[in-house]
Design an enzyme around this catalytic site. Structure first.
Site, PDB file in Angstrom:
ATOM      1  N   ASP A 171      18.942  16.846  33.320  1.00  0.00           N
ATOM      2  CA  ASP A 171      18.479  18.222  33.508  1.00  0.00           C
ATOM      3  C   ASP A 171      17.432  18.306  34.611  1.00  0.00           C
ATOM      4  O   ASP A 171      16.571  17.416  34.713  1.00  0.00           O
ATOM      5  CB  ASP A 171      17.869  18.764  32.213  1.00  0.00           C
ATOM      6  CG  ASP A 171      18.927  19.169  31.201  1.00  0.00           C
ATOM      7  OD1 ASP A 171      20.116  19.138  31.551  1.00  0.00           O
ATOM      8  OD2 ASP A 171      18.552  19.515  30.066  1.00  0.00           O
ATOM      9  N   TYR A 227      15.968   8.737  24.878  1.00  0.00           N
ATOM     10  CA  TYR A 227      15.077   9.785  25.374  1.00  0.00           C
ATOM     11  C   TYR A 227      13.769   9.823  24.576  1.00  0.00           C
ATOM     12  O   TYR A 227      13.759   9.536  23.375  1.00  0.00           O
ATOM     13  CB  TYR A 227      15.735  11.162  25.228  1.00  0.00           C
ATOM     14  CG  TYR A 227      16.986  11.377  26.028  1.00  0.00           C
ATOM     15  CD1 TYR A 227      16.935  11.895  27.320  1.00  0.00           C
ATOM     16  CD2 TYR A 227      18.232  11.092  25.490  1.00  0.00           C
ATOM     17  CE1 TYR A 227      18.097  12.119  28.050  1.00  0.00           C
ATOM     18  CE2 TYR A 227      19.403  11.309  26.212  1.00  0.00           C
ATOM     19  CZ  TYR A 227      19.321  11.822  27.490  1.00  0.00           C
ATOM     20  OH  TYR A 227      20.477  12.039  28.213  1.00  0.00           O
ATOM     21  N   ASP A 234      14.975  25.336  25.806  1.00  0.00           N
ATOM     22  CA  ASP A 234      13.838  24.555  26.288  1.00  0.00           C
ATOM     23  C   ASP A 234      12.725  25.502  26.750  1.00  0.00           C
ATOM     24  O   ASP A 234      12.838  26.729  26.632  1.00  0.00           O
ATOM     25  CB  ASP A 234      14.248  23.582  27.397  1.00  0.00           C
ATOM     26  CG  ASP A 234      14.792  24.278  28.642  1.00  0.00           C
ATOM     27  OD1 ASP A 234      14.525  25.492  28.831  1.00  0.00           O
ATOM     28  OD2 ASP A 234      15.494  23.624  29.436  1.00  0.00           O
ATOM     29  N   ARG A 238      18.142  19.304  23.849  1.00  0.00           N
ATOM     30  CA  ARG A 238      17.711  20.690  23.636  1.00  0.00           C
ATOM     31  C   ARG A 238      18.308  21.248  22.342  1.00  0.00           C
ATOM     32  O   ARG A 238      17.630  21.885  21.539  1.00  0.00           O
ATOM     33  CB  ARG A 238      18.145  21.564  24.815  1.00  0.00           C
ATOM     34  CG  ARG A 238      17.397  21.291  26.092  1.00  0.00           C
ATOM     35  CD  ARG A 238      17.926  22.126  27.227  1.00  0.00           C
ATOM     36  NE  ARG A 238      19.185  21.600  27.748  1.00  0.00           N
ATOM     37  CZ  ARG A 238      20.192  22.349  28.181  1.00  0.00           C
ATOM     38  NH1 ARG A 238      20.108  23.664  28.108  1.00  0.00           N
ATOM     39  NH2 ARG A 238      21.272  21.807  28.658  1.00  0.00           N
TER      40      ARG A 238
END
Length: 287
Positions: A25, A53, A67, A159
């Site tokens: 992203d 992550y 987000d 997300r």
């Protein structure tokens, strides 16, 4: 900066064809392996690997992008305790059906979802089964936010996971900061930002050989006998007696195939008929 922007800059620095191994992203940070030259053929193989992550989950609101860059759509405070939070995040371990976000590059009838979302159009999305291999809280600031370390399969959206966790706790949540700490076997310690890359006297110092990539490092290495070099380089089928180091080779096993002179030609796959067939060709010209 988008993943495409990264590839464009890398291409200019090295003067070679380049390709990334899985979109990151624009608002995210972290590991984005980039393949150069012949290695771009490996991008699809590498993009299928598991990812890790560090993701910040912010409670209290949901946004249209899931987000912090989006518009607030709904609000509900976090009222659970830490034990309930821990139980909720662990409930996502294993396979779970995740509905892809509208703000994603997934295509529906030839249109990218984010293109439709920007026009205010929302379409029904089919849930996709993703795997959460591990999930734990590395920092908590409840009831407002927490930071998670998540290891997952390809295609899992952090997300969406944040929003789903919020709903699991009868609250609202969206994603804050996102850092990809591992992709295709590469970690943050392996990475170069552009400032560091430009500071190198030779940018080639940041490049590793194809066979040293984590995705290929563990593969068996085989060599063609001299009279089969041309067949190997042209992607021909080889039998075990035409290459070395085939003892105990399993059906479906992938190998790194070299010419008798040591040129890496391809990734080959051992078929069910005890014949090796090209899986990814990396070198096709006879010298």
């Amino acid at each position: 900066m988008t993943s495409h922007d990264v590839v464009f800059r890398v291409r200019r620095i090295f003067g070679q064809k380049a390709g990334h191994t899985g979109t990151l992203d624009p608002a995210a940070e972290g590991v984005l392996p980039v393949c150069l030259g012949a290695a771009t053929k490996l991008a699809q193989l590498m993009s299928g690997s598991d990812k890790e992550y560090r993701v910040e989950i912010i409670f209290g609101t949901e946004t249209d992008t899931q987000d912090s860059t989006g518009n607030v759509m709904r609000g509900k405070p976090f009222l659970a305790d830490e034990q309930a939070f821990d139980t909720a995040i662990k409930s996502f371990l294993g396979e779970y059906a995740q509905i892809p976000p509208m703000y994603s590059a997934i295509k529906v009838k030839g249109k990218k979802l984010y293109e439709l979302a920007r026009k205010g159009v929302e379409v029904e999305r089919e849930p996709r089964v993703v795997r959460i291999l591990s999930i734990s809280a590395v920092k908590t600031g409840l009831p407002h936010k927490a930071e998670l370390l998540v290891r997952c399969s390809k295609g899992a959206y952090m997300r969406t996971l944040c929003e789903d966790i919020g709903r699991k706790l009868d609250s609202c949540a969206h994603m804050g900061r996102l850092v990809r700490t591992e992709a295709a076997g590469f970690t943050l310690s392996d990475t170069y930002d552009f400032e560091r890359l430009r500071s190198l006297a030779d940018p080639g110092e940041a490049v590793i050989p194809i066979e040293e990539t984590p995705a290929l490092r563990g593969l068996r290495r085989v060599r063609a006998v001299t009279e089969r070099d041309k067949r190997l380089l042209s992607g021909g089928v080889l039998t075990p007696d035409e290459i070395t180091n085939t003892e105990g080779l399993q059906a479906g096993e992938h190998v790194l195939a070299y010419t008798s002179g040591g040129i890496l030609a391809a990734v080959y796959e051992n078929g069910t008929e005890n014949a090796l067939k090209p899986f990814i060709m990396l070198y096709t010209e006879v010298e």
